[in-house]
Design a protein around this motif. Structure first.
Motif, mmCIF file in Angstrom:
data_model
loop_
_atom_site.group_PDB
_atom_site.id
_atom_site.type_symbol
_atom_site.label_atom_id
_atom_site.label_comp_id
_atom_site.label_asym_id
_atom_site.label_seq_id
_atom_site.Cartn_x
_atom_site.Cartn_y
_atom_site.Cartn_z
ATOM 1 N N THR A 35 8.635 -3.705 2.044
ATOM 2 C CA THR A 35 8.653 -2.731 0.952
ATOM 3 C C THR A 35 8.974 -1.363 1.534
ATOM 4 O O THR A 35 8.296 -0.905 2.462
ATOM 5 N N VAL A 36 10.016 -0.747 1.017
ATOM 6 C CA VAL A 36 10.400 0.586 1.492
ATOM 7 C C VAL A 36 10.422 1.522 0.292
ATOM 8 O O VAL A 36 11.137 1.274 -0.681
ATOM 9 N N ARG A 37 9.651 2.572 0.370
ATOM 10 C CA ARG A 37 9.517 3.542 -0.728
ATOM 11 C C ARG A 37 9.299 2.849 -2.072
ATOM 12 O O ARG A 37 9.941 3.158 -3.074
ATOM 13 N N GLY A 38 8.403 1.868 -2.093
ATOM 14 C CA GLY A 38 8.042 1.203 -3.350
ATOM 15 C C GLY A 38 9.040 0.152 -3.791
ATOM 16 O O GLY A 38 8.827 -0.511 -4.799
ATOM 17 N N ARG A 39 10.163 -0.009 -3.028
ATOM 18 C CA ARG A 39 11.161 -1.001 -3.437
ATOM 19 C C ARG A 39 11.126 -2.200 -2.498
ATOM 20 O O ARG A 39 11.018 -2.054 -1.281
ATOM 21 N N HIS A 50 -1.635 0.051 -4.489
ATOM 22 C CA HIS A 50 -0.255 0.169 -4.962
ATOM 23 C C HIS A 50 -0.231 -0.108 -6.470
ATOM 24 O O HIS A 50 -0.204 -1.280 -6.876
ATOM 25 N N PRO A 51 -0.235 0.942 -7.291
ATOM 26 C CA PRO A 51 -0.373 0.741 -8.737
ATOM 27 C C PRO A 51 0.706 -0.180 -9.316
ATOM 28 O O PRO A 51 0.463 -0.864 -10.292
ATOM 29 N N CYS A 81 0.828 -1.214 0.000
ATOM 30 C CA CYS A 81 0.000 0.000 0.000
ATOM 31 C C CYS A 81 0.858 1.257 0.000
ATOM 32 O O CYS A 81 1.913 1.292 0.622
ATOM 33 N N ILE A 82 0.377 2.266 -0.728
ATOM 34 C CA ILE A 82 1.113 3.536 -0.756
ATOM 35 C C ILE A 82 0.490 4.559 0.191
ATOM 36 O O ILE A 82 0.955 5.692 0.287
ATOM 37 N N ASN A 83 -0.567 4.160 0.861
ATOM 38 C CA ASN A 83 -1.219 5.084 1.795
ATOM 39 C C ASN A 83 -0.776 4.810 3.225
ATOM 40 O O ASN A 83 -0.414 3.675 3.565
ATOM 41 N N ASN A 84 -0.874 5.817 4.045
ATOM 42 C CA ASN A 84 -0.772 5.633 5.491
ATOM 43 C C ASN A 84 -2.138 5.928 6.090
ATOM 44 O O ASN A 84 -2.593 7.071 6.089
ATOM 45 N N CYS A 85 -2.788 4.866 6.552
ATOM 46 C CA CYS A 85 -4.062 5.036 7.252
ATOM 47 C C CYS A 85 -3.801 4.523 8.667
ATOM 48 O O CYS A 85 -3.471 3.338 8.840
ATOM 49 N N GLY A 99 -0.562 9.664 0.961
ATOM 50 C CA GLY A 99 -1.104 8.866 -0.139
ATOM 51 C C GLY A 99 -2.376 9.452 -0.718
ATOM 52 O O GLY A 99 -2.978 10.367 -0.152
ATOM 53 N N PRO A 100 -2.788 8.918 -1.854
ATOM 54 C CA PRO A 100 -3.959 9.456 -2.566
ATOM 55 C C PRO A 100 -5.250 9.365 -1.766
ATOM 56 O O PRO A 100 -6.203 10.096 -2.042
#
Ligand code: SF4
Length: 407
Positions: free
Chosen positions: A340-344, A133-134, A86-90, A198-199
């Motif tokens: 996963t850290v910063r998408g990597r 996460h696109p 996920c690219i969001n922080n909830c 995140g979006p």
């Protein structure tokens, strides 16, 4: 979109409806119960502290209405988690970007393996769930998952990141018929505090999601707040206004409302507000009396005792035997676990987090499973839940016939 719920929501007198609810008297509740069609003020009366004194009466009415409209039937479904990237922080979610958890995205074959296990348990109604996460959960990937399931699954629903109408269309064409999107909280201020990156920070975009899904052809829509963030009566009133809007404007779709409460998860978020079991039961009754034909969904976030009680009050749909981690039903994807850290993708740090495996346990020093979104409270198997439903005099239905009959 020219007209949307956002404009109606912005002019909703939320504060005065909450006050109305808090100040309602027993005779106001009785007056609402005497009506054949309820307004939002009536709904506010039914969830009021005063109505709690009439809970038994509310329960009888709700049960009778549910059985009249739906029969003595509980539809069963299972969530299949595709990815916990996920690219969001909830703040309230274990999958949040910054949580050091074990992540994995299932391949198509791994997804099929998980679905097969659910099919063998009896399920024919599946909910595909994924973080946003696109890179790991692309639209094409979702379309391929749906297309692979469609021939064998009469009903495939999605609980994934909100999309534009045009992006939803290929998913509907591939065979998805339902879309679930929780607003989480209808309180803009709390929403901003809870969604720190995140979006998903865009409140209005999320609020309009069911309408975009409907425009794309989804014919089953699911909504809910996540109880435990803002005052529960306020959330329930806003959710009722949202449901009312969707019933008027997306009338070809069938609508479900969930009653989800926050559960323990990675990040160890503590709920900001509380809704007691008795209040949740009152809410189920009020939703039923306000919306006679709307499906009410109950997840494994609740304890067996409460779930068994709510079956007889107004719930029409339940998940059972759920896993909230990708690969949870069969162990699929286990060998690909990573952080996963910063998408990597990065190598696993030892003991990444006490949430790294369900229950924080390790098997012979080996991390064994991706991290779940939250801990479930009803750990009974699907068959145990089905047996219990029968024992209560209801019929467990594994296949959603409405969906199966829709061309
Ligand atoms: S609630 Fe959804 S968007 Fe937010 S962190 Fe969890 S999976 Fe991602």
């Amino acid at each position: 979109m020219a007209v949307s719920f956002v404009s109606e929501f912005n002019s909703l007198p939320v504060q005065s409806l909450v006050k109305h609810s808090q100040e309602a008297r027993v005779q106001d509740v009785s007056a609402s119960l005497a009506k054949s069609k309820l307004s939002l003020e009536d709904f506010a009366n039914l969830i009021s502290p005063a109505a709690s004194e009439l809970l038994e009466h509310l329960g009888r009415r709700s049960r009778a209405m549910t059985q009249r409209r739906f029969g003595k039937v509980i539809r069963l479904f299972a969530p299949l988690y595709l990815s916990n990237e996920c690219i969001n922080n909830c703040c309230y979610c274990g999958f949040s970007r910054d949580n050091p958890i074990l992540r994995v995205s299932l391949s198509l074959d791994e997804m099929k393996q998980e679905a097969q296990a659910l099919k063998e348990q009896g399920f024919r109604n599946i909910l595909l769930v994924a973080g946003e996460h696109p890179r790991f959960v692309s639209n094409n990937y979702l379309r391929d998952c749906i297309a692979a399931l469609h021939p064998e699954w009469p009903s495939v629903s999605l609980e994934v990141a909100p999309m534009e109408t045009e992006d939803y269309r290929p998913l509907v064409a591939a065979g998805a018929d339902g879309l679930v999107v929780y607003q989480e909280t209808y309180d803009r201020e709390v929403y901003a505090q809870m969604h720190t990156a995140g979006p998903k920070r865009n409140f209005d975009w999320r609020l309009e999601t069911p309408e975009r899904a409907y425009a794309a052809g989804f014919r089953r829509l699911g909504i809910s707040p996540l109880y435990g963030l803002a005052d529960w009566r306020r959330e329930a009133i806003c959710a009722a206004a949202h449901a009312d809007y969707l019933l008027r404007n997306c009338w070809k779709a069938s609508l479900t409302i969930s009653t989800v409460r926050i559960r323990p998860c990675a990040g160890e978020f503590q709920p900001l507000t509380h809704i007691a079991d008795r209040e949740l039961a009152q809410l189920v009754c009020a939703l039923r009396l306000m919306f006679p034909d709307v499906g009410i969904v109950l997840s494994t976030r609740e304890t067996p005792k409460l779930r068994d009680g709510l079956i007889q009050l107004g719930v029409t749909m339940m998940s059972a035997g759920s896993h909230t981690e990708p690969g949870g039903y069969t162990g699929a994807g286990r060998e690909k676990l990573h952080q996963t850290v910063r998408g990597r993708i990065v190598e696993l740090a030892s003991g990444a987090s006490e949430w790294a495996t369900p229950g924080g346990s390790q098997n012979g020093g080996q991390l064994t499973s991706a991290t779940g979104q939250f801990n479930i409270a009803d750990e009974r198997s699907a068959n145990e839940v089905a047996d219990l439903i029968r024992k209560l005099g209801y019929e467990p239905v594994w296949k959603d016939w409405d969906a199966a009959l829709t061309p």
